[in-house]
Scaffold this motif. Structure first.
Motif, mmCIF file in Angstrom:
data_model
loop_
_atom_site.group_PDB
_atom_site.id
_atom_site.type_symbol
_atom_site.label_atom_id
_atom_site.label_comp_id
_atom_site.label_asym_id
_atom_site.label_seq_id
_atom_site.Cartn_x
_atom_site.Cartn_y
_atom_site.Cartn_z
ATOM 1 N N GLN A 387 1.081 -1.836 0.210
ATOM 2 C CA GLN A 387 0.056 0.069 0.253
ATOM 3 C C GLN A 387 0.811 1.783 -0.325
ATOM 4 O O GLN A 387 0.672 1.908 -0.914
ATOM 5 N N GLU A 388 1.706 1.555 0.375
ATOM 6 C CA GLU A 388 3.162 2.365 0.404
ATOM 7 C C GLU A 388 3.319 2.966 -0.533
ATOM 8 O O GLU A 388 3.139 4.196 -0.760
ATOM 9 N N GLU A 389 3.541 1.864 -1.598
ATOM 10 C CA GLU A 389 4.374 1.462 -2.856
ATOM 11 C C GLU A 389 3.259 2.401 -3.695
ATOM 12 O O GLU A 389 3.720 3.216 -4.133
ATOM 13 N N ILE A 390 1.977 1.710 -3.511
ATOM 14 C CA ILE A 390 1.248 2.334 -4.079
ATOM 15 C C ILE A 390 0.830 3.915 -4.109
ATOM 16 O O ILE A 390 1.293 4.600 -5.114
ATOM 17 N N ALA A 391 0.956 3.877 -2.724
ATOM 18 C CA ALA A 391 0.574 5.666 -2.156
ATOM 19 C C ALA A 391 1.815 6.546 -3.429
ATOM 20 O O ALA A 391 1.572 7.581 -3.836
ATOM 21 N N ARG A 392 3.128 6.124 -2.807
ATOM 22 C CA ARG A 392 4.186 6.428 -3.835
ATOM 23 C C ARG A 392 3.697 6.529 -5.183
ATOM 24 O O ARG A 392 4.815 8.150 -5.085
ATOM 25 N N MET A 393 3.317 5.786 -5.953
ATOM 26 C CA MET A 393 3.836 5.613 -7.316
ATOM 27 C C MET A 393 2.610 6.544 -7.189
ATOM 28 O O MET A 393 2.733 7.629 -8.611
ATOM 29 N N LEU A 394 1.758 7.168 -6.503
ATOM 30 C CA LEU A 394 0.317 8.279 -6.768
ATOM 31 C C LEU A 394 1.259 9.506 -6.665
ATOM 32 O O LEU A 394 0.628 10.878 -7.065
ATOM 33 N N SER A 395 1.594 9.875 -5.300
ATOM 34 C CA SER A 395 2.232 10.799 -5.133
ATOM 35 C C SER A 395 3.862 11.828 -5.732
ATOM 36 O O SER A 395 3.944 12.636 -5.259
ATOM 37 N N GLY A 396 4.369 10.798 -5.722
ATOM 38 C CA GLY A 396 6.569 10.650 -5.963
ATOM 39 C C GLY A 396 7.100 10.289 -4.743
ATOM 40 O O GLY A 396 5.831 9.049 -3.980
ATOM 41 N N ALA A 405 -4.674 6.885 1.008
ATOM 42 C CA ALA A 405 -6.278 6.719 1.103
ATOM 43 C C ALA A 405 -6.376 6.418 -0.109
ATOM 44 O O ALA A 405 -7.599 5.550 -0.137
ATOM 45 N N ALA A 406 -6.367 7.285 -1.260
ATOM 46 C CA ALA A 406 -6.044 6.504 -2.562
ATOM 47 C C ALA A 406 -6.026 5.372 -2.839
ATOM 48 O O ALA A 406 -6.651 4.669 -3.162
ATOM 49 N N ALA A 407 -4.290 4.989 -2.044
ATOM 50 C CA ALA A 407 -4.111 3.758 -2.591
ATOM 51 C C ALA A 407 -4.252 2.924 -1.839
ATOM 52 O O ALA A 407 -4.731 1.525 -2.264
ATOM 53 N N LYS A 408 -5.147 2.807 -1.031
ATOM 54 C CA LYS A 408 -6.048 1.753 -0.046
ATOM 55 C C LYS A 408 -7.743 1.470 -0.671
ATOM 56 O O LYS A 408 -7.682 0.324 -0.748
ATOM 57 N N SER A 409 -7.783 2.228 -1.025
ATOM 58 C CA SER A 409 -9.041 2.658 -1.942
ATOM 59 C C SER A 409 -8.652 1.581 -3.069
ATOM 60 O O SER A 409 -9.587 0.927 -3.796
#
Length: 417
Positions: A387-396, A405-409
């Motif tokens: 989840q943390e890695e997907i969040a990084r992919m989303l925000s940089g 939150a977006a990654a969790k969704s």
């Protein structure tokens, strides 16, 4: 990309197996006909010589033990003159005025007249003289017969010598004895019979090969017709997948190209290719040449989605299939990859969080640069680090609460699907 295996799998197993069997039967009959023709050609190379030799031996008509018989007869005829003289002299001694027959006749007459007075003393002598006279008559008859035998055709000796010369000349030609010429004649006749049989065998195999070819062509025609129908269904199914993959302006078609007979195979009589046109008004071209790397991956994804139920490939690898897309299109690609992963093992290299969120297992690939080298590290992610890695992919580089939150969704949405 050639689609032969794909469309073959889309057809019935019975049809494709029948086509392959017809191809093998035709090829076997064709090869057998070629081998029979080759063997016949090799035989034909010496056929003229064999026929000439057989005709020569037929005209000569050699007989068993003929040389021995002719040699014996020739020896007799070579001595005929001297033998004739000897026979004449012997005949004169036996049948001349003072010859043995006349002497025996006179002796027998005297003994017979005296026999009545001899009281049996001369009976033995009379009998012996009668036998001697009879034997002498028989000897004379034999001499006369011998003389007649020597008085046959005066050219007999010349004919015998010519015959012996001919027999021995042919024997030398074939490096055999004169006594072996009759057997050689039969052997050549048998070889000619095999050549004649070989011609019949070649014709039989050629007819069989022609029949097997017709069987193959008929089976291939059925496969071609089925492929044409399958190609239309495939084109329609792939077209339905292109729009969600942001290839709505692209066109896809399956092309069946007839092949020359030299290129026919157990797969049939046509080549099956996939062609695409990626821009309006652009001509169709081979998929591998027209599509870019990202487009090629998405075309392949669409194909694999359509053919997932019949594919024999257990693992698919997509490298940046999401190249050049994002948002809803990336989500559509991720959803389709997830659907494909239900029946196959799918490995995806991606920079898209929408695609990554659809994965069941995750690895992070990172390149670390040391002083003198670079090291690539692959790290398996657990649910939290994923989840943390997907969040990084989303925000940089700076991960925000909104990104988490977006990654969790995204992950929750993928699990719900």
């Amino acid at each position: 990309l050639q689609a032969v295996p794909v469309l073959v799998q889309a057809l019935s197993d019975a049809d494709t197996a029948g086509l392959a069997a017809a191809w093998r039967a035709w090829r076997a009959a064709r090869d057998a006909a070629a081998e029979a023709a080759r063997a016949l050609a090799a035989s034909r190379a010496e056929e003229d010589l064999l026929r000439h030799e057989h005709a020569e031996l037929d005209a000569l008509a050699p007989e068993a033990d003929e040389e021995e018989r002719l040699s014996t007869r020739r020896l007799l005829l070579q001595n005929a003159e001297r033998l004739g003289e000897t026979i004449g002299e012997a005949v004169a001694e036996i049948d001349g005025e003072h010859g043995a027959l006349h002497a025996l006749a006179r002796a027998l007459r005297r003994l017979t007249r005296a026999a009545d007075r001899a009281q049996g003393l001369l009976d033995g002598a009379v009998a012996a003289t009668e036998r001697a006279a009879a034997e002498t008559e028989e000897a004379l008859s034999a001499l006369v017969a011998a003389a007649r035998a020597l008085e046959l055709d005066p050219g007999a000796l010349e004919k015998i010598e010519e015959r012996l010369f001919s027999l021995r000349a042919v024997a030398r030609k074939h490096s055999v004895n004169v006594a072996d010429l009759p057997a050689l004649r039969e052997t050549i006749a048998e070889r000619l019979a095999l050549i004649d049989a070989g011609a019949e065998n070649t014709i039989a195999w050629e007819k069989k090969a022609a029949a097997r070819r017709e069987d193959y062509v008929a089976a291939a025609a059925r496969i071609s017709k089925a492929r044409g129908k399958a190609a239309k269904r495939l084109d329609a199914a792939v077209a339905a997948e292109l729009r969600p993959l942001r290839l709505d302006k692209a066109r896809f078609r399956t092309v069946l190209t007839p092949l020359g007979e030299a290129e026919w195979s157990e797969h049939g009589c046509e080549r099956v290719n996939f062609e695409v046109a990626t821009n309006p008004g652009a001509p169709f071209g081979a998929l591998a040449k027209i599509a870019s790397g990202g487009e090629l991956s998405r075309f392949l994804l669409a194909l694999k989605l359509v053919l997932a139920g019949v594919s024999s490939v257990p693992t698919l690898i997509f490298d940046e299939v999401d190249s050049g897309i994002g948002g809803a299109v990336a989500a559509a690609v991720g959803e389709r990859l997830q659907r494909l992963g239900a029946s196959l093992q799918v490995l995806v290299v991606t920079h898209s969080p929408q695609v990554a969120a659809r994965g069941a297992h995750h690895w992070r690939v990172a390149k670390l640069e040391a002083q003198k080298s670079a090291v690539t590290r692959v790290e398996e992610l657990d649910p939290d680090t994923r989840q943390e890695e997907i969040a990084r992919m989303l925000s940089g580089s700076t991960i925000t609460a909104e990104a988490r939150a977006a990654a969790k969704s995204l992950i929750a949405g993928a699990k719900a699907a």
